[in-house]
Design a protein around this motif. Structure first.
Motif, mmCIF file in Angstrom:
data_model
loop_
_atom_site.group_PDB
_atom_site.id
_atom_site.type_symbol
_atom_site.label_atom_id
_atom_site.label_comp_id
_atom_site.label_asym_id
_atom_site.label_seq_id
_atom_site.Cartn_x
_atom_site.Cartn_y
_atom_site.Cartn_z
ATOM 1 N N SER A 109 0.834 -1.212 0.000
ATOM 2 C CA SER A 109 0.000 0.000 0.000
ATOM 3 C C SER A 109 0.861 1.251 0.000
ATOM 4 O O SER A 109 0.620 2.199 -0.771
ATOM 5 C CB SER A 109 -0.938 -0.004 1.211
ATOM 6 N N GLU A 110 1.898 1.277 0.825
ATOM 7 C CA GLU A 110 2.794 2.433 0.877
ATOM 8 C C GLU A 110 3.554 2.582 -0.430
ATOM 9 O O GLU A 110 3.711 3.692 -0.954
ATOM 10 C CB GLU A 110 3.766 2.281 2.041
ATOM 11 N N THR A 150 1.302 3.904 -3.273
ATOM 12 C CA THR A 150 1.031 5.337 -3.153
ATOM 13 C C THR A 150 2.203 6.153 -3.679
ATOM 14 O O THR A 150 2.018 7.155 -4.396
ATOM 15 C CB THR A 150 0.765 5.702 -1.685
ATOM 16 N N LYS A 160 2.287 5.793 -7.590
ATOM 17 C CA LYS A 160 1.179 6.449 -8.291
ATOM 18 C C LYS A 160 1.346 7.959 -8.364
ATOM 19 O O LYS A 160 0.690 8.612 -9.180
ATOM 20 C CB LYS A 160 -0.138 6.099 -7.597
#
Length: 226
Positions: free
Chosen positions: A67-68, A71, A74
């Motif tokens: 998830s980190e 991010t 992106k």
């Protein structure tokens, strides 16, 4: 006399005037000289090159949670981040936000464009990273040896001892008995290999009932094998 004195005075006055003219300061002329302006300098006329814009680079996300890492990526690319399991025999969970990044493509520090494809290889929490992407977490044991294709001979029936032990063998036999041919005291006798095959005893190995050198043409310890 008066005339000479007047002429001498005139000469002195002329000399003084010449000396005064020679002692004039030439600075005013130098000050009035035209100097080139700064705008005419060649170095000033060349414009400085524009500095190139700073290109985006791929961040290093190895060791971070997916998830980190997603991010961070992106923020630089517009294409979806592709996630896959780092082990070939482990299926990537549908909810893999907490999985750890083991490998990344492109590598950290590589330039990236908005349309760059980014791939991250993950392992489940608490699972160590493999030595290389695509390795097996639980490698299978060594494969079992292949079954032998050599047919297992059927049990050999006990042959009866013929009464005529002096007959010659059809396959190179010379009438030697089992005792004289090194058959190990066998109680079976075959006049030739055809008889041995008919009795189901062929091939006959050295030490087995019915073996004798006369039936072992190539002397390899196996009679009637060809």
């Amino acid at each position: 006399m008066f005339v000479r004195r007047g002429a001498a005075a005139a000469v002195v006055v002329s000399a003084v005037l010449l000396l005064g003219a020679g002692c004039e300061d030439p600075a005013p002329k130098a000050a009035g000289a035209t100097r080139p302006s700064a705008s005419t300098s060649p170095s000033a006329s060349v414009s400085a090159p524009a500095s190139p814009s700073t290109a985006a680079v791929m961040p290093s996300v190895v060791g971070k949670g997916f998830s980190e890492a997603e991010t961070a990526v992106k923020a630089l690319v517009t294409r979806p981040v592709e996630a896959r399991s780092a082990y070939s025999d482990v299926t990537l969970a549908a909810a893999h936000g907490a999985w750890t990044v083991c490998f990344q493509t492109p590598a950290g520090g590589a330039p990236v464009a908005p349309d760059t494809a980014v791939e991250l290889s993950l392992v489940a929490p608490g699972t160590p990273c493999p030595g290389k992407a695509g390795a097996a977490l639980h490698p299978s044991k060594a494969p079992a040896p292949a079954a032998s294709t050599t047919p297992v001979p059927a049990p050999k029936p006990k042959a009866t001892v013929p009464t005529d032990t002096g007959s010659t063998g059809g396959d190179g036999g010379n009438g030697d008995t089992a005792a004289s041919s090194g058959g190990g005291g066998s109680d079976a006798y075959y006049s030739n290999c055809a008889a041995a095959r008919a009795a189901g005893a062929a091939p006959i190995r050295r030490g087995e009932p019915g073996y004798r050198k006369a039936l072992d043409r190539d002397n390899d310890g196996i009679a009637c094998d060809k």
